[in-house]
Design an enzyme around this catalytic site. Structure first.
Site, PDB file in Angstrom:
ATOM      1  CB  SER A 143      -8.365   0.806   5.274  1.00 26.09           C
ATOM      2  OG  SER A 143      -9.129   1.968   5.141  1.00 26.09           O
ATOM      3  CE  LYS A 183      -4.064   1.848   2.492  1.00 23.28           C
ATOM      4  NZ  LYS A 183      -4.939   1.636   3.680  1.00 23.28           N
ATOM      5  CB  SER A 240      -8.135   3.746   2.461  1.00 22.77           C
ATOM      6  OG  SER A 240      -7.295   3.077   3.383  1.00 22.77           O
TER       7      SER A 240
HETATM    8  N1  GLN Z   1     -13.110   4.208   5.727  1.00 23.30           N
HETATM    9  C1  GLN Z   1     -12.574   4.670   6.976  1.00 23.30           C
HETATM   10  C2  GLN Z   1     -12.207   6.127   6.851  1.00 23.30           C
HETATM   11  O1  GLN Z   1     -12.509   6.688   5.873  1.00 23.30           O
HETATM   12  C3  GLN Z   1     -11.405   3.825   7.377  1.00 23.30           C
HETATM   13  C4  GLN Z   1     -10.169   4.141   6.653  1.00 23.30           C
HETATM   14  C5  GLN Z   1      -8.998   3.283   7.065  1.00 23.30           C
HETATM   15  O2  GLN Z   1      -9.145   2.266   7.722  1.00 23.30           O
HETATM   16  N2  GLN Z   1      -7.824   3.750   6.706  1.00 23.30           N
HETATM   17  O3  GLN Z   1     -11.635   6.718   7.700  1.00 23.30           O
END
Ligand code: GLN
Length: 521
Positions: free
Chosen positions: A196, A97, A172
């Site tokens: 994410s 990532k 994400s």
């Molecule tokens: N979707 C969540 C957010 O927008 C989690 C994101 C993540 O785990 N990095 O914050």
């Protein structure tokens, strides 16, 4: 949306190698039935065939390092030929990532503000996987600074779900999960602040693990919300995830929140789970995670998974965790608050982009021009929410209250784990939604993490394992297994037992035959 059936190259899977588990690839590489260079080449070819063009392919990768990967693969092959001991995943490709720092590749966090920045050090997890002989292929797409649930917040355009290229791959870490789902990489690393790793895993039909907070070093993970962030594995099987977990986990003096407790025996648990039953394991079904907003196809697949756990001998009970209702609002105050502080470091002086540095503007103007140009809308929204929640007049009512809710959520977990060994729920309320469907509706987007966020707030272990397809749309559904902090092995055992019991029952191929979407003519 129509499909370009004429397109060559991006059709049937050309090499069997790209559909194999990491464990099987490692076995063949170590037995010298195939070389790591050949395996790496097959994956680079698969990427070439399905990842682009950015407007219509999977678009899992922001940066590919074919030369670096082939060099690392060659080194792994030589180490194996020398006959010395090699790590269990030596020679196996992996995708990273793009919020993990790498000295030999850019790290962008899918943000314009980091344009041109080269990190001076590798993240600890990257150092560890290089030392273990894994082969980094490249950096994967994400929502900017990991803020989002669809990868649509990437400054470089969304990734697509390999099972339906018109849909989101989750976020994400949608790049990492879609790379694994599409056969572009057998393994990937993600980061999970609110879901994410698990949510993209669920919607792409792959395994995603959020380890116990503090058990995998965050050194070199560009910080979003430091009390929640955790790095973890993305894979196509529970055992593969466990093997990678053991490579990256364990104490690191460079991360002050890194715990000294020994890493739970996750590989052993995955192997035992696949061989054995679940006799005597107490499984709690979280009653709050169903009802309005959940797709019937998701709930049906989940109910069926719970039935399988029962057939494996688990004692299944319902548990109520009433404070989980506060998880989403608490998260969307705590995470932006921490982000507003963490992202203050992007000040136009230290990293990447610098706008207005022409002798006409004062330093504070350069800073605001750079932040205005460099950050996307969602990142700005989070910084503003967080700054407001931490301001003197709002602190107690917003940030303080969210911290109290966090304590109540921790207590709900503690109480539930007194009577249950693990808790289960659907990983996400719905299957993958269409690209664009929720981009103008932040609240609808935030709901994708309803079931995953409590484990970030409490810091316990949680994973998502594929549990079939939704009868509504034929898309993958994820089963979430949550375990107490430092008992990650329990989640692996249950997931591996479930995976073994249902192996072969899923209709269709393990990785999709992909055709790039027809681009507009
Ligand atoms: N979707 C969540 C957010 O927008 C989690 C994101 C993540 O785990 N990095 O914050």
């Amino acid at each position: 949306m129509s499909w370009d059936t004429q397109r060559s190259g991006a059709g049937p899977v050309d090499s069997e190698l790209v559909s194999l588990d990491a464990a099987e690839l490692a076995r063949r590489i170590h037995a010298r039935e195939v070389s790591s260079v050949e395996v790496t080449r097959a994956h680079l070819e698969r990427i070439e065939a399905v990842d682009g063009p950015a407007e219509s392919g999977v678009h899992a990768f922001l940066h590919l390092d074919a030369d670096g990967a082939l060099a690392a693969a060659g080194a792994a092959d030589r180490a194996i030929a020398d006959g010395g001991p090699v790590s269990p995943l030596a020679g196996v490709p992996i995708a990273l990532k793009d919020n993990l720092t790498t000295t030999d590749m850019p790290t962008t966090c899918a943000s314009r503000i980091l344009e041109g920045w080269r990190p001076p050090y590798d993240a600890t997890v990257v150092t560890r996987l290089r030392a273990a002989g894994l082969v980094p292929l490249g950096k994967t797409n994400l929502d900017e600074f990991a803020m989002g649930s669809s990868t649509e917040n990437s400054a470089f355009g969304p990734s697509r779900n390999p099972w339906d290229l018109t849909r989101i791959p989750g976020g994400s870490g949608g790049g990492s999960s879609s790379a694994v789902a599409a056969g572009e990489s057998p393994l990937a690393l993600g980061s999970d602040t609110g879901g994410s790793i698990r949510q993209p895993g669920a919607v792409t039909g792959t395994v995603g693990v959020k380890p116990t907070y503090g058990t995998v070093s965050r050194y070199g993970l560009v910080a979003f919300s430091s009390s929640l962030d955790q790095i973890g594995p993305c894979a196509r099987s529970v055992l593969d995830a466990a093997l990678l977990h053991e490579v990256i986990g364990g104490k690191d003096a460079n991360d002050q929140t890194s715990v000294s407790a020994p890493l739970p025996p996750v590989v052993e648990a995955a192997q035992a789970g696949a061989r054995g039953d679940l006799a005597g394991v107490r499984v709690g079904v979280v009653s709050e995670f169903s009802g309005e907003g959940y797709h019937s196809g998701v709930l049906a697949a989940f109910t069926d998974a719970v039935r399988v756990l029962g057939e494996l001998g688990a004692d299944v009970v319902e548990v109520s965790c009433p404070s989980f209702a506060y998880a989403l609002p608490a998260y969307y105050l705590i995470a932006p608050s921490e982000a507003s502080s963490n992202l203050a470091r992007f000040d136009a002086m230290r990293y990447g982009l610098r706008v207005g540095d022409d002798g006409e503007h004062a330093a504070d103007e350069v800073m605001s021009l750079t932040r205005e140009a460099g950050f996307g809308a969602e990142v700005k929204r989070r910084i503003m929410i967080g700054t407001h929640a931490l301001s003197a007049g709002s602190y107690d009512a917003l940030y303080g209250k969210a911290q109290k809710a966090r304590t109540l959520i921790v207590r709900d977990f503690t109480a539930a784990f007194e009577t249950c060994d693990v808790l289960v729920s659907p990983t996400t309320p719905t299957t993958a939604f269409a690209i664009g469907e929720r981009s103008d509706d932040p609240l609808a987007m935030y709901l994708a993490d309803l079931c995953t966020i409590p484990s970030n707030l409490a810091g316990n272990a949680a994973l998502s394992v594929p549990c079939g397809r939704s009868a509504d749309d034929g898309l993958p559904v994820g089963l979430q297994v949550m375990a107490p902090a430092l008992a990650d092995d329990r989640a692996y055992r249950v997931a591996a037992a479930y995976e073994a019991a249902t192996a072969g029952s899923a209709a269709g191929p393990r990785i999709p035959e992909l055709r790039a979407l027809e681009t507009s003519r």
